[in-house]
Every structure is written in C-alpha cells, then in structure tokens.
Design a protein around this motif. Structure first.
Motif, short mmCIF file in Angstrom:
data_model
loop_
_atom_site.label_atom_id
_atom_site.label_comp_id
_atom_site.label_asym_id
_atom_site.label_seq_id
_atom_site.Cartn_x
_atom_site.Cartn_y
_atom_site.Cartn_z
N SER A 6 0.85 -1.18 0.00
CA SER A 6 0.00 0.00 0.00
C SER A 6 0.90 1.24 0.00
CB SER A 6 -0.86 -0.04 1.26
OG SER A 6 -1.58 1.16 1.39
N SER A 29 -12.22 -2.91 -7.55
CA SER A 29 -12.49 -3.80 -6.42
C SER A 29 -13.59 -3.25 -5.51
CB SER A 29 -11.23 -3.94 -5.57
OG SER A 29 -10.18 -4.44 -6.34
N ARG A 33 -13.19 -0.51 3.16
CA ARG A 33 -12.41 0.64 3.64
C ARG A 33 -13.15 1.94 3.30
NH1 ARG A 33 -9.34 4.00 1.07
NH2 ARG A 33 -8.21 2.91 -0.58
N ARG A 36 -10.59 7.54 0.81
CA ARG A 36 -9.63 8.58 1.16
C ARG A 36 -10.05 9.85 0.43
NH1 ARG A 36 -5.25 4.50 -0.47
NH2 ARG A 36 -4.96 3.36 1.46
N TYR A 45 -12.76 2.47 -6.14
CA TYR A 45 -13.29 1.25 -5.51
C TYR A 45 -14.81 1.33 -5.56
CZ TYR A 45 -8.91 -0.14 -3.12
OH TYR A 45 -7.63 -0.57 -2.82
N GLU A 64 -12.26 -13.42 -5.75
CA GLU A 64 -11.39 -13.62 -4.59
C GLU A 64 -11.68 -12.49 -3.64
OE1 GLU A 64 -8.78 -11.37 -3.52
OE2 GLU A 64 -9.47 -10.01 -5.08
N TYR A 73 -11.32 -6.53 1.00
CA TYR A 73 -11.18 -6.14 -0.40
C TYR A 73 -11.53 -7.34 -1.26
CZ TYR A 73 -8.19 -2.39 1.50
OH TYR A 73 -7.70 -1.33 2.21
N GLY A 74 -12.22 -7.13 -2.38
CA GLY A 74 -12.55 -8.26 -3.24
C GLY A 74 -12.71 -7.85 -4.69
N ASP A 93 -5.71 -5.17 -9.22
CA ASP A 93 -4.83 -4.70 -8.14
C ASP A 93 -5.24 -5.52 -6.92
OD1 ASP A 93 -3.94 -3.41 -5.85
OD2 ASP A 93 -4.51 -1.40 -6.52
N ASP A 95 -3.86 -7.79 -3.23
CA ASP A 95 -2.77 -8.04 -2.29
C ASP A 95 -2.25 -9.47 -2.50
OD1 ASP A 95 -4.77 -9.61 -1.12
OD2 ASP A 95 -3.98 -9.26 0.87
N ARG A 140 0.58 -0.71 7.93
CA ARG A 140 0.78 -0.91 6.49
C ARG A 140 2.26 -1.21 6.18
NH1 ARG A 140 -3.69 0.67 2.98
NH2 ARG A 140 -5.45 0.64 4.41
P1 5GP Z 1 -5.46 0.38 -0.14
O1 5GP Z 1 -6.27 0.43 1.12
O2 5GP Z 1 -4.09 0.95 0.04
O3 5GP Z 1 -6.19 0.94 -1.34
O4 5GP Z 1 -5.25 -1.16 -0.49
C1 5GP Z 1 -4.73 -2.02 0.46
C2 5GP Z 1 -4.32 -3.33 -0.18
O5 5GP Z 1 -5.47 -3.99 -0.71
C3 5GP Z 1 -3.35 -3.19 -1.35
O6 5GP Z 1 -2.32 -4.14 -1.16
C4 5GP Z 1 -4.17 -3.53 -2.55
O7 5GP Z 1 -3.39 -4.14 -3.57
C5 5GP Z 1 -5.15 -4.52 -1.97
N1 5GP Z 1 -6.37 -4.67 -2.78
C6 5GP Z 1 -7.05 -3.75 -3.48
N2 5GP Z 1 -8.11 -4.31 -4.09
C7 5GP Z 1 -8.08 -5.63 -3.78
C8 5GP Z 1 -8.90 -6.75 -4.13
O8 5GP Z 1 -9.88 -6.66 -4.87
N3 5GP Z 1 -8.56 -7.93 -3.59
C9 5GP Z 1 -7.49 -8.09 -2.78
N4 5GP Z 1 -7.23 -9.32 -2.33
N5 5GP Z 1 -6.69 -7.07 -2.43
C10 5GP Z 1 -6.97 -5.86 -2.94
#
Ligand code: 5GP
Length: 199
Positions: A6, A29, A33, A36, A45, A64, A73-74, A93, A95, A140
């Motif tokens: 992140s 996704s 969360r 921001r 998102y 997933e 996150y999905g 994108d 994790d 993070r």
């Molecule tokens: P952030 O909160 O910084 O946007 O994302 C946090 C983490 O969630 C990052 O590592 C990002 O790659 C991951 N992420 C974002 N969308 C998804 C998703 O759809 N599925 C999964 N498994 N991780 C995600």
C-alpha cells in the motif's frame, strides 16, 4: 495482476499503463475501507459496508477476497469473467492473498510485483498521502515487509523508483505476455494458418 505494498503507487502506474495498452481494462475492487480524500465510488473502488460485502461473498460474486489491515477487499467476478470471455485482458490490483487465490483458479494469470525503492521511501509516500493515522501507517509498513517476502510467488518484479520507467516496464511485460505462443494457440490452430494458401 499487480501487487505491491500500500502506498507504492499502483494507482498512478496503472492509470498510465491503461492509457498505453488498448483493450486492457481495470477491475474495480469492492472494499469496506472508507474512501480517502479524492477517491470516488465506482472509480477507485466500490465502497460498501460490511453487510453488503458479506452478501457479495455469500452470493459468490467475488472472484477472490481478502482482509488487509482490518478492511476487506474483493474482485467482482462478473466484470472479469465477461472481459476475459470476450477476449479482452483485465488487470487486477490485489494483495498477496488475492494474487494467490487468483493464481489457483486462473493459473495463466500473470503476476507482477511493484516494489518501492526502499521501505523508507514507502513510509514517506504513505505519510505524504495523509490519509492514515500513525498507527495505520505502521500497520501498512509491517504488512509491506511481509508482502515483499512473498515476491518469490510472482512472475515479474518492477521497482517504482521512476513512474515513467515502471509504466514502460509493465507495458513491456504485458505486451510480451500477449505474444506467448500458448495464448496464441488458445484461439488459433496452426493447421488453419495455411488454409487457402498455395503449396
Ligand atoms: P489500499 O487500502 O491501500 O487501497 O489497499 C490495500 C491493499 O489492498 C493493497 O495491497 C491492494 O493491492 C489490496 N487490494 C485492493 N483491491 C483488492 C482486491 O480486490 N482484492 C485483494 N485481495 N486485495 C486488494
């Protein structure tokens, strides 16, 4: 699939890659969360509450999903499956947990890891984003250390020291992967190649 800690700059890099590669789509996704500042629902998102996210899981609508730093996150299934079945490429994108799940169900998916130049640089980028508390920043960074240890599960690694260079490398990886013989064979038959030609 693009993974990386992140704050490494996946969004910035992905936006430019998407502009360079025709026919490539980004999978938006779903997440529990909170947005921001500057993040837009349906663009960065699909922001939803715990209840809605639980419904998506229950209805099998996520390809997933994973929990990361206290949020879920999905990847919405329909979008990805529709794009792939119409012959288009999709970039996700995700994790490290999401990448591992996708790799199981779609072994031909390409896994790219975007690396920060250093953990210190990553810390500075997260602080500059100004969206997380000190405790969340530490969480993070701790996750980043664990994620970087899973780099061994990826096909490619790109360092985001310079955005233009990272974009160039990722675009090159995608272009090369699209030319892999096994992908060509999945929609072509070499025997038909000579049909209609002489000799
Ligand atoms: P952030 O909160 O910084 O946007 O994302 C946090 C983490 O969630 C990052 O590592 C990002 O790659 C991951 N992420 C974002 N969308 C998804 C998703 O759809 N599925 C999964 N498994 N991780 C995600």
């Amino acid at each position: 699939m693009l993974s990386g800690p992140s704050g490494v700059g996946k969004n910035t890099v992905l936006n430019q890659v998407l502009r360079q590669i025709p026919g490539l789509s980004y999978s938006i996704s779903a997440t529990t969360r909170k947005p921001r500042p500057g993040e837009v629902d349906g663009v960065h998102y699909f922001f939803c509450d715990q209840e809605h996210f639980a419904d998506l899981i229950k209805q099998g609508r996520l390809l997933e999903w994973a929990e990361f730093c206290g949020n879920k996150y999905g990847t919405p299934r329909d979008f990805v499956e529709e794009k792939l079945s119409s012959g288009n490429d999709v970039i996700l994108d995700v994790d490290i947990q999401g990448a591992a799940q996708i790799a199981k169900s779609m072994p031909q998916a390409v896994k790219i890891f975007l690396l920060p130049p250093s953990l210190e640089a990553l810390r500075e980028r997260i602080i500059a984003r100004g969206a997380e508390t000190e405790q969340e920043i530490e969480r993070r960074l701790c996750a980043a250390r664990q994620e970087i240890q899973r780099i061994v599960d990826y096909d490619y690694v790109v360092c985001n020291d310079n955005v233009d260079e990272a974009v160039r490398q990722i675009a090159a990886i995608i272009t090369a992967e699209k030319s892999r013989v096994f992908r060509w064979l999945s929609s072509n038959d070499p025997a038909n190649f000579f049909e209609g030609s002489e000799g």
